[in-house]
Design a protein around this motif. Structure first.
Motif, PDB file in Angstrom:
ATOM      1  N   SER A  70     -81.327  42.997  -5.938  1.00  0.00           N
ATOM      2  CA  SER A  70     -80.642  43.004  -4.645  1.00  0.00           C
ATOM      3  C   SER A  70     -81.527  42.404  -3.555  1.00  0.00           C
ATOM      4  CB  SER A  70     -80.256  44.436  -4.286  1.00  0.00           C
ATOM      5  OG  SER A  70     -79.685  44.488  -3.019  1.00  0.00           O
ATOM      6  N   SER A  95     -74.171  47.411  -5.461  1.00  0.00           N
ATOM      7  CA  SER A  95     -74.325  48.455  -4.441  1.00  0.00           C
ATOM      8  C   SER A  95     -73.696  49.768  -4.901  1.00  0.00           C
ATOM      9  CB  SER A  95     -73.734  48.002  -3.108  1.00  0.00           C
ATOM     10  OG  SER A  95     -72.360  47.787  -3.222  1.00  0.00           O
ATOM     11  N   ASP A  96     -72.590  49.698  -5.637  1.00  0.00           N
ATOM     12  CA  ASP A  96     -71.981  50.913  -6.187  1.00  0.00           C
ATOM     13  C   ASP A  96     -72.918  51.591  -7.181  1.00  0.00           C
ATOM     14  OD1 ASP A  96     -69.687  50.562  -4.698  1.00  0.00           O
ATOM     15  OD2 ASP A  96     -68.541  49.665  -6.360  1.00  0.00           O
ATOM     16  N   LYS A  97     -73.525  50.798  -8.052  1.00  0.00           N
ATOM     17  CA  LYS A  97     -74.445  51.359  -9.039  1.00  0.00           C
ATOM     18  C   LYS A  97     -75.680  51.956  -8.373  1.00  0.00           C
ATOM     19  CE  LYS A  97     -73.301  48.936 -13.268  1.00  0.00           C
ATOM     20  NZ  LYS A  97     -73.100  50.086 -14.138  1.00  0.00           N
ATOM     21  N   SER A 119     -71.868  41.641  -9.629  1.00  0.00           N
ATOM     22  CA  SER A 119     -71.554  41.179  -8.277  1.00  0.00           C
ATOM     23  C   SER A 119     -72.267  42.086  -7.271  1.00  0.00           C
ATOM     24  CB  SER A 119     -70.046  41.214  -8.040  1.00  0.00           C
ATOM     25  OG  SER A 119     -69.599  42.546  -7.987  1.00  0.00           O
ATOM     26  N   ASP A 120     -72.283  41.657  -6.024  1.00  0.00           N
ATOM     27  CA  ASP A 120     -72.964  42.439  -4.990  1.00  0.00           C
ATOM     28  C   ASP A 120     -72.329  43.813  -4.810  1.00  0.00           C
ATOM     29  OD1 ASP A 120     -74.784  40.432  -4.532  1.00  0.00           O
ATOM     30  OD2 ASP A 120     -73.665  39.571  -2.852  1.00  0.00           O
ATOM     31  N   SER A 121     -71.012  43.870  -4.851  1.00  0.00           N
ATOM     32  CA  SER A 121     -70.338  45.163  -4.665  1.00  0.00           C
ATOM     33  C   SER A 121     -70.593  46.094  -5.849  1.00  0.00           C
ATOM     34  CB  SER A 121     -68.845  44.966  -4.452  1.00  0.00           C
ATOM     35  OG  SER A 121     -68.259  44.356  -5.576  1.00  0.00           O
ATOM     36  N   GLU A 122     -70.581  45.548  -7.065  1.00  0.00           N
ATOM     37  CA  GLU A 122     -70.880  46.369  -8.240  1.00  0.00           C
ATOM     38  C   GLU A 122     -72.312  46.893  -8.175  1.00  0.00           C
ATOM     39  OE1 GLU A 122     -68.215  44.442 -11.831  1.00  0.00           O
ATOM     40  OE2 GLU A 122     -70.111  43.475 -11.304  1.00  0.00           O
ATOM     41  N   GLN A 157     -75.836  53.255  -5.379  1.00  0.00           N
ATOM     42  CA  GLN A 157     -75.407  54.510  -4.762  1.00  0.00           C
ATOM     43  C   GLN A 157     -75.234  55.608  -5.816  1.00  0.00           C
ATOM     44  OE1 GLN A 157     -71.697  54.223  -2.666  1.00  0.00           O
ATOM     45  NE2 GLN A 157     -72.186  55.952  -1.359  1.00  0.00           N
ATOM     46  N   SER A 217     -80.949  38.982  -1.299  1.00  0.00           N
ATOM     47  CA  SER A 217     -80.917  38.981   0.164  1.00  0.00           C
ATOM     48  C   SER A 217     -81.985  38.048   0.730  1.00  0.00           C
ATOM     49  CB  SER A 217     -81.090  40.394   0.710  1.00  0.00           C
ATOM     50  OG  SER A 217     -82.373  40.886   0.419  1.00  0.00           O
TER      51      SER A 217
END
Length: 70
Positions: A60, A18-20, A13-16, A22, A64
């Motif tokens: 990503s 972005s966490d990875k 998912s998008d949140s996963e 970071q 986008s």
């Protein structure tokens, strides 16, 4: 750590994602710091982390761009 394929990255998912991203950026910073202080033992981790980060950023950016063009 097992090698991730592009399919695995695309299923995140998008949140996963972005966490990875970071976490990998932080890990690369830590690796550079350890290398500078001569404490790094696993130098191969640089290539693995950079490759994984590139895959995540590519997917990503694809997402986008597809969202803005649709």
């Amino acid at each position: 750590m097992s090698k991730k394929t592009t399919k695995d990255v695309r299923n995140l998912s998008d949140s996963e994602m972005s966490d990875k991203i970071q976490n990998l950026r932080k890990e690369l910073f830590d690796l550079r710091f350890k290398q500078a202080t001569r404490q790094l033992a696993k130098t191969h981790r640089f290539k693995e982390a950079r490759t994984e980060l590139a895959q995540l950023l590519t997917v990503s950016n694809e997402r986008s761009r597809s969202n803005t063009s649709s």
